[in-house]
Design a protein around this motif. Structure first.
Motif, mmCIF file in Angstrom:
data_model
loop_
_atom_site.group_PDB
_atom_site.id
_atom_site.type_symbol
_atom_site.label_atom_id
_atom_site.label_comp_id
_atom_site.label_asym_id
_atom_site.label_seq_id
_atom_site.Cartn_x
_atom_site.Cartn_y
_atom_site.Cartn_z
ATOM 1 N N ASP A 138 0.816 -1.223 0.000
ATOM 2 C CA ASP A 138 0.000 0.000 0.000
ATOM 3 C C ASP A 138 0.845 1.266 0.000
ATOM 4 O OD1 ASP A 138 -2.227 -1.576 0.065
ATOM 5 O OD2 ASP A 138 -2.548 -1.395 2.219
ATOM 6 N N SER A 139 2.067 1.175 0.542
ATOM 7 C CA SER A 139 2.889 2.377 0.687
ATOM 8 C C SER A 139 4.124 2.393 -0.205
ATOM 9 C CB SER A 139 3.343 2.522 2.149
ATOM 10 O OG SER A 139 4.096 1.385 2.542
ATOM 11 N N CYS A 140 4.366 1.294 -0.951
ATOM 12 C CA CYS A 140 5.574 1.244 -1.787
ATOM 13 C C CYS A 140 5.420 0.203 -2.886
ATOM 14 C CB CYS A 140 6.789 0.924 -0.925
ATOM 15 S SG CYS A 140 8.354 1.011 -1.826
ATOM 16 N N PHE A 141 5.667 0.612 -4.122
ATOM 17 C CA PHE A 141 5.703 -0.347 -5.223
ATOM 18 C C PHE A 141 7.060 -1.042 -5.220
ATOM 19 C CE2 PHE A 141 6.324 -1.375 -9.794
ATOM 20 C CZ PHE A 141 5.311 -2.312 -9.899
ATOM 21 N N SER A 142 8.133 -0.283 -5.463
ATOM 22 C CA SER A 142 9.493 -0.812 -5.319
ATOM 23 C C SER A 142 10.488 0.332 -5.314
ATOM 24 C CB SER A 142 9.853 -1.780 -6.444
ATOM 25 O OG SER A 142 11.220 -2.166 -6.347
ATOM 26 N N ALA A 143 11.423 0.275 -4.371
ATOM 27 C CA ALA A 143 12.493 1.283 -4.292
ATOM 28 C C ALA A 143 13.653 0.944 -5.208
ATOM 29 C CB ALA A 143 12.974 1.406 -2.847
ATOM 30 N N GLY A 144 13.450 -0.019 -6.127
ATOM 31 C CA GLY A 144 14.482 -0.356 -7.101
ATOM 32 C C GLY A 144 15.332 -1.539 -6.672
ATOM 33 N N ASN A 145 16.554 -1.576 -7.186
ATOM 34 C CA ASN A 145 17.483 -2.656 -6.852
ATOM 35 C C ASN A 145 17.908 -2.590 -5.393
ATOM 36 O OD1 ASN A 145 18.083 -4.417 -9.037
ATOM 37 N ND2 ASN A 145 19.180 -2.773 -10.062
ATOM 38 N N ASP A 146 18.040 -3.748 -4.761
ATOM 39 C CA ASP A 146 18.775 -3.852 -3.509
ATOM 40 C C ASP A 146 20.255 -3.759 -3.907
ATOM 41 O OD1 ASP A 146 20.322 -4.862 -1.376
ATOM 42 O OD2 ASP A 146 18.670 -6.091 -0.656
ATOM 43 N N LEU A 147 20.820 -2.568 -3.780
ATOM 44 C CA LEU A 147 22.141 -2.305 -4.351
ATOM 45 C C LEU A 147 23.226 -3.227 -3.811
ATOM 46 C CD1 LEU A 147 22.548 1.563 -4.739
ATOM 47 C CD2 LEU A 147 22.696 -0.175 -6.522
ATOM 48 N N GLN A 148 23.201 -3.460 -2.514
ATOM 49 C CA GLN A 148 24.244 -4.301 -1.930
ATOM 50 C C GLN A 148 24.180 -5.711 -2.509
ATOM 51 O OE1 GLN A 148 24.358 -4.014 2.349
ATOM 52 N NE2 GLN A 148 26.555 -4.266 2.321
ATOM 53 N N ASP A 149 22.973 -6.230 -2.619
ATOM 54 C CA ASP A 149 22.772 -7.559 -3.186
ATOM 55 C C ASP A 149 23.159 -7.558 -4.670
ATOM 56 O OD1 ASP A 149 21.265 -10.311 -2.871
ATOM 57 O OD2 ASP A 149 20.467 -9.405 -4.696
ATOM 58 N N PHE A 150 22.768 -6.521 -5.388
ATOM 59 C CA PHE A 150 23.038 -6.416 -6.818
ATOM 60 C C PHE A 150 24.540 -6.394 -7.100
ATOM 61 C CE2 PHE A 150 23.870 -3.710 -10.543
ATOM 62 C CZ PHE A 150 23.167 -4.404 -11.517
ATOM 63 N N LEU A 151 25.297 -5.641 -6.280
ATOM 64 C CA LEU A 151 26.732 -5.510 -6.504
ATOM 65 C C LEU A 151 27.477 -6.822 -6.298
ATOM 66 C CD1 LEU A 151 27.318 -2.042 -4.813
ATOM 67 C CD2 LEU A 151 27.375 -2.554 -7.271
ATOM 68 N N GLY A 152 26.872 -7.731 -5.545
ATOM 69 C CA GLY A 152 27.515 -9.020 -5.296
ATOM 70 C C GLY A 152 27.079 -10.113 -6.247
ATOM 71 N N ALA A 153 26.277 -9.757 -7.264
ATOM 72 C CA ALA A 153 25.678 -10.783 -8.126
ATOM 73 C C ALA A 153 26.478 -11.074 -9.391
ATOM 74 C CB ALA A 153 24.263 -10.366 -8.507
ATOM 75 N N GLY A 154 27.606 -10.394 -9.581
ATOM 76 C CA GLY A 154 28.476 -10.720 -10.711
ATOM 77 C C GLY A 154 28.125 -9.995 -11.992
#
Length: 250
Positions: free
Chosen positions: A60-76
């Motif tokens: 109700d208060s958030c669709f998506s704040a985008g990428n989880d940057l920390q997780d994304f940076l570790g994904a190769g």
């Protein structure tokens, strides 16, 4: 209700698969596990003849704040095996109608994913932003071609180059969303429109969508690929790394 991951779930009712993003403690930021769940949900919807429409929602208060940057940076590397990349292509080539209901924050992929949807409904508290250059990065999800197609070049440049936020009224005026209602009315409207689509002959609806997208599908996929090359390059630049480090220190 089927849990694709702990934060992505699906439910099928009267031909509509509702895909829910539910990670409120992280403002629905997408992890690689969540991207896998979203891709799997779209693939299942594509293959299941009982599913005629997909409705994508956040909380109700958030669709998506985008990428989880920390997780994304570790994904190769951003290659064909990367969960984010797989989701982008699955989204671009999905043949059934996609409807989105957007409340609260829609940042980064939370906005660019909407450009692939056929109908988008927003609450008047929705706030959109494409802050790629602010992180030393470039657009993704073919937004560098899809947003100008929708909004015109000047407004697309405003939001993609400056990374300025915009509200639901601006999204409506540029044609990025179909209708704006109160947060209390959002889900009922989106579900009603999804059910309206699901009640129509599926072959006719999917054929019409294919014709609407016929001239742009190949270009969309080519643009996703071109953006990924530059995104990967910029991600390793000293400017981007400094900007991202500053983001984590906020």
């Amino acid at each position: 209700m089927i849990n694709m991951t702990s934060h992505i779930s699906t439910d099928i009712t009267q031909g509509v698969m509702q895909i829910s993003i539910n990670r409120p403690e992280k403002k629905n930021a997408l992890s690689q596990q969540m991207y896998r769940g979203l891709t799997l949900a779209l693939q299942q919807a594509q293959q299941d003849d009982k599913v005629r429409v997909v409705l994508l929602i956040g909380t109700d208060s958030c669709f998506s704040a985008g990428n989880d940057l920390q997780d994304f940076l570790g994904a190769g590397e951003l290659n064909a095996q990367h969960p984010t990349v797989q989701f982008l292509y699955e989204l671009a080539q999905f043949t059934k109608p996609l409807v989105a209901a957007v409340a609260g924050l829609a940042i980064g992929i939370g906005t660019t994913a909407l450009l692939h949807c056929d109908l988008v409904y927003a609450a008047d508290n929705a706030r959109f932003q494409l802050p790629f250059t602010q992180l030393g990065l470039c657009p993704e999800a073919a937004s560098s071609v899809l947003l100008p197609n929708v909004a015109g070049y000047q407004r697309a440049a405003q939001y993609l180059l400056l990374g300025e936020a915009f509200d639901a009224a601006a999204a409506l005026s540029m044609g990025m969303v179909n209708q704006v209602v109160s947060p209390a009315e959002l889900m009922a409207l989106a579900q009603q429109k999804a059910q309206q689509l699901a009640a129509l002959p599926a072959d006719a609806v999917q054929c019409s969508k294919a014709l609407l997208k016929r001239s742009q599908l190949a270009h969309t996929k080519e643009t996703i690929a071109a953006e990924l090359v530059q995104f990967q390059r910029l991600l390793h630049s000293s400017e981007s790394q400094a900007r991202i480090a500053a983001f984590f220190q906020r």
